[in-house]
Design an enzyme around this catalytic site. Structure first.
Site, PDB file in Angstrom:
ATOM      1  N   ARG A  78       0.823  -1.185  -0.152  1.00 37.39           N
ATOM      2  CA  ARG A  78       0.059   0.030  -0.012  1.00 37.39           C
ATOM      3  C   ARG A  78       0.943   1.222   0.080  1.00 37.39           C
ATOM      4  NH1 ARG A  78      -1.931   0.802   4.317  1.00 37.39           N
ATOM      5  NH2 ARG A  78      -1.214  -1.221   5.590  1.00 37.39           N
ATOM      6  N   TYR A 221      -1.482  -3.485  -7.015  1.00 34.42           N
ATOM      7  CA  TYR A 221      -1.244  -4.487  -5.710  1.00 34.42           C
ATOM      8  C   TYR A 221      -2.327  -4.136  -4.604  1.00 34.42           C
ATOM      9  CZ  TYR A 221       1.534  -7.464  -2.930  1.00 34.42           C
ATOM     10  OH  TYR A 221       2.062  -8.756  -2.296  1.00 34.42           O
ATOM     11  N   GLY A 222      -2.743  -5.395  -4.134  1.00 36.78           N
ATOM     12  CA  GLY A 222      -3.499  -5.421  -2.838  1.00 36.78           C
ATOM     13  C   GLY A 222      -4.373  -4.225  -2.624  1.00 36.78           C
ATOM     14  N   GLY A 223      -4.309  -3.709  -1.355  1.00 33.63           N
ATOM     15  CA  GLY A 223      -5.205  -2.691  -0.816  1.00 33.63           C
ATOM     16  C   GLY A 223      -5.251  -1.511  -1.785  1.00 33.63           C
ATOM     17  N   LYS A 230      -9.606  -2.171   1.494  1.00 32.49           N
ATOM     18  CA  LYS A 230      -9.408  -0.912   2.186  1.00 32.49           C
ATOM     19  C   LYS A 230     -10.268   0.102   1.848  1.00 32.49           C
ATOM     20  CE  LYS A 230      -7.049  -3.773   4.645  1.00 32.49           C
ATOM     21  NZ  LYS A 230      -6.115  -4.073   5.746  1.00 32.49           N
ATOM     22  N   HIS A 250     -10.736  -2.480  11.515  1.00 31.60           N
ATOM     23  CA  HIS A 250      -9.382  -3.430  10.985  1.00 31.60           C
ATOM     24  C   HIS A 250      -9.428  -4.298  11.776  1.00 31.60           C
ATOM     25  CE1 HIS A 250      -5.045  -3.260   9.639  1.00 31.60           C
ATOM     26  NE2 HIS A 250      -5.909  -4.122   8.652  1.00 31.60           N
ATOM     27  N   SER A 272      -1.656  -3.449  10.580  1.00 29.53           N
ATOM     28  CA  SER A 272      -1.220  -4.338   9.231  1.00 29.53           C
ATOM     29  C   SER A 272       0.063  -5.283   9.635  1.00 29.53           C
ATOM     30  CB  SER A 272      -1.051  -3.561   8.163  1.00 29.53           C
ATOM     31  OG  SER A 272      -2.142  -3.014   7.790  1.00 29.53           O
ATOM     32  N   CYS A 274       0.254  -7.587  11.962  1.00 33.79           N
ATOM     33  CA  CYS A 274       0.437  -7.825  13.465  1.00 33.79           C
ATOM     34  C   CYS A 274      -0.234  -8.789  14.064  1.00 33.79           C
ATOM     35  CB  CYS A 274       0.317  -6.427  14.077  1.00 33.79           C
ATOM     36  SG  CYS A 274       1.439  -5.241  13.755  1.00 33.79           S
ATOM     37  N   GLY A 275      -0.654  -9.898  13.287  1.00 34.06           N
ATOM     38  CA  GLY A 275      -1.163 -11.141  13.749  1.00 34.06           C
ATOM     39  C   GLY A 275      -2.520 -11.387  13.719  1.00 34.06           C
ATOM     40  N   ASP A 297      -9.730  -9.648   8.741  1.00 29.80           N
ATOM     41  CA  ASP A 297      -9.135  -8.436   8.368  1.00 29.80           C
ATOM     42  C   ASP A 297     -10.127  -7.166   8.621  1.00 29.80           C
ATOM     43  OD1 ASP A 297      -6.562  -6.856   7.457  1.00 29.80           O
ATOM     44  OD2 ASP A 297      -7.919  -6.580   5.839  1.00 29.80           O
ATOM     45  N   ASN A 387       6.299  -8.581   2.072  1.00 31.12           N
ATOM     46  CA  ASN A 387       4.636  -8.464   1.917  1.00 31.12           C
ATOM     47  C   ASN A 387       4.135  -9.425   0.849  1.00 31.12           C
ATOM     48  OD1 ASN A 387       2.235  -7.071   2.777  1.00 31.12           O
ATOM     49  ND2 ASN A 387       2.434  -5.612   1.039  1.00 31.12           N
ATOM     50  N   SER A 388       4.758 -10.475   0.511  1.00 34.78           N
ATOM     51  CA  SER A 388       4.085 -11.220  -0.353  1.00 34.78           C
ATOM     52  C   SER A 388       2.696 -11.853   0.310  1.00 34.78           C
ATOM     53  CB  SER A 388       5.029 -12.493  -0.818  1.00 34.78           C
ATOM     54  OG  SER A 388       5.616 -13.070   0.377  1.00 34.78           O
ATOM     55  N   ARG A 389       1.635 -12.220  -0.447  1.00 31.32           N
ATOM     56  CA  ARG A 389       0.494 -12.623  -0.130  1.00 31.32           C
ATOM     57  C   ARG A 389      -0.057 -13.715  -0.596  1.00 31.32           C
ATOM     58  NH1 ARG A 389      -1.988  -8.810   4.038  1.00 31.32           N
ATOM     59  NH2 ARG A 389      -0.112  -7.353   4.428  1.00 31.32           N
ATOM     60  N   ARG A 420       2.503  -4.017  17.882  1.00 28.22           N
ATOM     61  CA  ARG A 420       3.739  -4.708  17.953  1.00 28.22           C
ATOM     62  C   ARG A 420       4.643  -3.696  18.334  1.00 28.22           C
ATOM     63  NH1 ARG A 420       6.413  -8.288  14.252  1.00 28.22           N
ATOM     64  NH2 ARG A 420       4.457  -8.760  12.998  1.00 28.22           N
ATOM     65  N   GLU A 517      -0.424 -20.762  21.677  1.00 26.21           N
ATOM     66  CA  GLU A 517      -0.559 -20.656  22.961  1.00 26.21           C
ATOM     67  C   GLU A 517      -1.213 -19.278  23.438  1.00 26.21           C
ATOM     68  OE1 GLU A 517       0.660 -22.683  24.604  1.00 26.21           O
ATOM     69  OE2 GLU A 517       2.392 -23.645  23.775  1.00 26.21           O
ATOM     70  N   ASN A 518      -1.546 -18.504  22.344  1.00 28.23           N
ATOM     71  CA  ASN A 518      -2.384 -17.376  22.757  1.00 28.23           C
ATOM     72  C   ASN A 518      -3.551 -17.555  23.288  1.00 28.23           C
ATOM     73  OD1 ASN A 518      -0.316 -15.510  21.879  1.00 28.23           O
ATOM     74  ND2 ASN A 518      -1.043 -15.550  19.714  1.00 28.23           N
TER      75      ASN A 518
HETATM   76  P1  GTP Z   1      -2.650  -7.701   7.632  1.00 28.60           P
HETATM   77  O1  GTP Z   1      -3.202  -8.769   6.624  1.00 28.60           O
HETATM   78  O2  GTP Z   1      -1.678  -6.877   6.962  1.00 28.60           O
HETATM   79  O3  GTP Z   1      -3.624  -6.725   8.188  1.00 28.60           O
HETATM   80  O4  GTP Z   1      -1.855  -8.508   8.590  1.00 28.60           O
HETATM   81  P2  GTP Z   1      -2.267  -9.492  10.047  1.00 28.60           P
HETATM   82  O5  GTP Z   1      -2.592  -8.631  11.057  1.00 28.60           O
HETATM   83  O6  GTP Z   1      -3.585 -10.560   9.588  1.00 28.60           O
HETATM   84  O7  GTP Z   1      -1.055 -10.262  10.292  1.00 28.60           O
HETATM   85  P3  GTP Z   1      -0.726 -11.708  10.313  1.00 28.60           P
HETATM   86  O8  GTP Z   1      -1.475 -12.874  10.958  1.00 28.60           O
HETATM   87  O9  GTP Z   1      -0.713 -12.254   8.737  1.00 28.60           O
HETATM   88  O10 GTP Z   1       0.784 -11.688  11.020  1.00 28.60           O
HETATM   89  C1  GTP Z   1       1.734 -10.988  10.183  1.00 28.60           C
HETATM   90  C2  GTP Z   1       3.128 -11.649  10.996  1.00 28.60           C
HETATM   91  O11 GTP Z   1       3.104 -11.783  12.256  1.00 28.60           O
HETATM   92  C3  GTP Z   1       3.386 -12.995  10.420  1.00 28.60           C
HETATM   93  O12 GTP Z   1       4.656 -13.234   9.898  1.00 28.60           O
HETATM   94  C4  GTP Z   1       3.103 -13.772  11.381  1.00 28.60           C
HETATM   95  O13 GTP Z   1       3.967 -15.007  11.534  1.00 28.60           O
HETATM   96  C5  GTP Z   1       3.426 -12.918  12.704  1.00 28.60           C
HETATM   97  N1  GTP Z   1       2.738 -13.276  13.838  1.00 28.60           N
HETATM   98  C6  GTP Z   1       1.400 -13.570  13.930  1.00 28.60           C
HETATM   99  N2  GTP Z   1       1.064 -13.881  15.129  1.00 28.60           N
HETATM  100  C7  GTP Z   1       2.110 -13.639  15.799  1.00 28.60           C
HETATM  101  C8  GTP Z   1       2.496 -14.384  17.423  1.00 28.60           C
HETATM  102  O14 GTP Z   1       1.302 -14.466  18.210  1.00 28.60           O
HETATM  103  N3  GTP Z   1       3.619 -14.309  17.847  1.00 28.60           N
HETATM  104  C9  GTP Z   1       4.689 -13.901  16.930  1.00 28.60           C
HETATM  105  N4  GTP Z   1       5.901 -13.861  17.603  1.00 28.60           N
HETATM  106  N5  GTP Z   1       4.317 -13.565  15.687  1.00 28.60           N
HETATM  107  C10 GTP Z   1       3.366 -13.596  15.250  1.00 28.60           C
HETATM  108  C1  SPV Z   2      -3.115  -4.292   5.326  1.00 33.53           C
HETATM  109  O1  SPV Z   2      -2.073  -4.059   4.807  1.00 33.53           O
HETATM  110  O2  SPV Z   2      -3.694  -4.164   6.427  1.00 33.53           O
HETATM  111  C2  SPV Z   2      -3.519  -5.692   4.529  1.00 33.53           C
HETATM  112  C3  SPV Z   2      -2.870  -5.786   3.250  1.00 33.53           C
HETATM  113  O3  SPV Z   2      -4.506  -6.316   4.879  1.00 33.53           O
HETATM  114  S1  SPV Z   2      -3.767  -4.712   1.925  1.00 33.53           S
HETATM  115  O4  SPV Z   2      -4.900  -5.461   1.516  1.00 33.53           O
HETATM  116  O5  SPV Z   2      -2.962  -4.593   0.818  1.00 33.53           O
HETATM  117  O6  SPV Z   2      -3.947  -3.391   2.650  1.00 33.53           O
HETATM  118 MN    MN Z   3      -5.039  -5.682   7.190  1.00 37.21          MN
END
Ligand code: GTP
Ligand code: SPV
Ligand code: MN
Length: 624
Positions: A78, A221-223, A230, A250, A272, A274-275, A297, A387-389, A420, A517-518
């Site tokens: 983005r 690309y993406g968003g 988005k 979000h 984005s 962050c899990g 998302d 940021n590969s998806r 994060r 573990e979460n």
């Molecule tokens: P967007 O699609 O961009 O909105 O991202 P998202 O919030 O869905 O993040 P996603 O779950 O794809 O995680 C992003 C990165 O964080 C990945 O590389 C995961 O492996 C890592 N990650 C996710 N959950 C955890 C966790 O509980 N602990 C740690 N250490 N890393 C995590």
């Molecule tokens: C984000 O960046 O929060 C995403 C990927 O979910 S995108 O769709 O490119 O915005």
């Molecule tokens: Mn997102």
């Protein structure tokens, strides 16, 4: 027909046929094709994309019905700096957005889009965000000159022939116009041949909330390009929600079933990368628990007649981060992407399958990297872009709730915010009340990730994880949250929490193992939700094998579990010790943190709702 600024100016058109023919006249494509999600249409798009060299078919024995797309190096995430909210006044867009005057922006866009699709097919995709007949649903039409975007939209949104009829019969829609900005002919009659990933170095992602219009130029690309996501479901929808009394956030959405069979619905807003996807697909490490996926998302929320907050995922697909996804960290995602998936910017194995960093412990000895170059572990560059998806249908997720498309959505029991952050923010904290919860959301800070342009790792405020996605002013958004909170009936008010899976130990490693573990943290949250709801005398009927719900500390970060309150069954002594470090609220860090929050709120002056200052003052009172 000639297009002038006036022609496309307010009042917005709700006539699909007129809008489509206006855009055709402006962009001058070779042809126009309406696209809906039907097998022969997907096949046609796929065949064209393979021929153009935009996508490659993966080995069907290893990855059935799946493709790899490669973008160019300058179109991988983005572009927040090129994203604009075009409201009549700058104040309406708020200090959180880039603002452009709608009339000025419109005339600049008309020039850019003029002839921008020459030599190409213009695809018209009617789509619904949310199941078509749900009270949550909002409709859109995306026009795009990218077959890759068109194909992806068929997975990410719901596009049917019936909806097309509804829209051409006059149903209101968000008009979402997209061009990669790579015309094949110019006005002088000169032509150029196409490239595998067309784009333009001039990029514009523009939103006109008053008109329900999106104009996106220059990126595939993406968003930036899948405009239902988005641009519509967050930026335009958040503006709609502010006006109409609902919310677009979000967030992920999950159903958690406790060992005794009681169901809870949780939403979580993390910035984005962050899990969210990972938490949405969590495989509990504790026996007896079940987590099911509703969304990963975006969540839309509205009040029902009983004053309960109901949530729904408006999307139909996942556009998930590939790196870090493995059978260890997220087996559910690995199964989801085992077929029917478009991967973008991951690496290719000699067998015709995909690979990315973190997928296996050791990298294969030979790969083709995301740019199409030969790669070995000695190359010293990432094989997959950070940021590969993957783009996969929600329905393919093995943990998707059977009723994930229920038109009425689900009642929210808990709201989680997170970021994060290497220090300060404890593993988990519960808000003292709704106002404190809104403060928690408003004061999220998080390290930048590869999901958008910018320096990865830099700490930045990301209120409600919505900083790049809110279609109006952030302080208005905080007020909106406070107002919604007031309307939720007292016995249905969700508890609010803040989590940080990314706190670092002294040696620089993550203090908390995270992922499966979460569930231990969720278990604690649910006990807190229950203890809020259940009178102490009724605790005998409670759902929990051990009632640890009251063993808490009241800290400036919120209510946090005391040592032993988080279930550590099966943990090694080292893991227990690192949990203690992860939940700790450090007095000095929080003195600084509350000062930071104060300065942050003051930065927005008198537009900050008083309730947030009051909530912050209460926290200050808890400093020793
Ligand atoms: P967007 O699609 O961009 O909105 O991202 P998202 O919030 O869905 O993040 P996603 O779950 O794809 O995680 C992003 C990165 O964080 C990945 O590389 C995961 O492996 C890592 N990650 C996710 N959950 C955890 C966790 O509980 N602990 C740690 N250490 N890393 C995590
Ligand atoms: C984000 O960046 O929060 C995403 C990927 O979910 S995108 O769709 O490119 O915005
Ligand atoms: Mn997102």
């Amino acid at each position: 027909m000639t297009i002038t600024a006036e022609r496309l100016a307010p009042p917005r058109t709700t006539n699909a046929a007129i809008w489509v023919s206006d855009v055709e006249a402006l962009c001058r494509p070779d042809s126009v094709e309406w696209i809906v999600d039907e097998a022969d249409i997907r096949e046609r798009l796929t065949a064209r994309l393979i021929e153009a060299g935009t996508i490659f078919k993966l080995n069907p024995d290893l990855r059935p019905n799946s493709y790899l797309a490669r973008s160019t190096e300058d179109d991988v995430a983005r572009v927040e700096g090129r994203t604009f909210i075009c409201t009549p006044t700058k104040d309406a867009a708020g200090p959180n957005n880039n603002w452009r005057d709608p009339v000025d922006m419109r005339s600049e866009l008309l020039e850019l889009f003029s002839g921008s699709m020459t030599g190409r097919v213009m695809y018209v995709i009617p789509f619904s965000m949310g199941p078509e007949d749900s009270p949550f649903a909002q409709y859109g039409i995306q026009i795009t000159d990218s077959a890759y975007v068109a194909l992806s939209m068929l997975t990410m949104t719901r596009s049917t022939a019936r909806l097309r009829e509804r829209l051409t019969a006059g149903a209101p829609f968000v008009a979402a116009l997209h061009s990669v900005g790579y015309p094949l002919h110019d006005d002088s009659g000169a032509s150029r041949s196409d490239v595998a990933w067309p784009s333009n170095s001039r990029k514009y992602i523009c939103h006109f909330p008053q008109l329900d219009e999106i104009w996106s130029f220059g990126s595939g690309y993406g968003g930036n390009a899948l405009l239902g996501k988005k641009c519509f479901a967050l930026r335009i929808a958040s503006h709609m929600g502010r006006k109409q009394g609902w919310m677009a956030e979000h967030m992920l959405l999950i159903r958690v079933t406790s060992p005794k069979g009681k169901k809870y619905h949780l939403v979580a807003a993390f910035p984005s990368a962050c899990g969210k996807t990972n938490l949405a697909m969590l495989q509990p490490s504790m026996p007896g628990w079940k987590v099911e996926t509703l969304g990963d998302d975006i969540v839309w929320m509205r009040l029902d007649e009983q004053g309960q907050l109901r949530a729904m995922n408006p999307e139909n697909g996942f556009f998930g981060v590939a790196p870090g996804t493995s059978t260890k960290t997220n087996p559910v995602a690995m199964e989801t992407v085992s077929r029917d998936t478009i991967f973008t910017n991951v690496a290719l194995t000699p067998e015709g399958d995909v690979w990315w960093e973190g997928m296996t412990k050791r990298a294969p000895s030979m790969l083709t990297d995301w740019l199409g170059n030969a790669w070995t572990p000695e190359s010293g560059t990432p094989a997959a872009h950070p940021n590969s998806r993957f783009t996969s249908p929600v329905a393919n997720c093995p943990t998707v709730c059977e009723d994930w498309e229920a038109p009425e959505g689900v009642v929210v029991d808990g709201i989680i915010f997170g970021g994060r952050r290497a220090d300060t923010a404890p593993l988990v904290a519960q808000a003292y009340d709704w106002e404190h919860g809104v403060l928690m959301g408003a004061t999220i800070v998080s390290e930048r990730t590869a999901a958008a342009e910018g320096t990865v790792g830099e700490l930045r405020p990301d209120p409600f994880a919505m900083s790049p996605f809110l279609g109006y002013s952030l302080t208005e958004h905080w007020l909106h949250w406070l107002e919604i909170g007031e309307q939720i009936s007292a016995d249905a008010k969700p508890e609010i929490f803040h989590v940080n899976w990314f706190r670092k130990a002294e040696d620089g490693s993550f203090a908390w193992p995270g992922f499966g573990e979460n569930i231990r943290v969720i278990d604690w949250m649910i006990r807190r939700i229950e203890s809020q709801r259940t009178h102490v005398a009724d605790r005998a009927n409670s759902d929990f094998h051990v009632d640890l719900g009251e063993r808490v500390q009241y800290t400036p970060a919120g209510i946090v579990p005391e040592t032993g309150a988080v279930d550590t069954e099966g943990f090694t002594p080292e893991q227990v010790a690192s949990l203690e470090a992860a939940v700790k609220v450090d007095e000095q860090e929080w003195r600084r943190e509350l000062e930071r929050q104060q300065a942050y709120l003051e930065g927005y002056g008198t537009s900050v709702p008083l309730e947030l200052h009051t909530a912050l003052a209460k926290l200050r009172g808890l400093l020793k």
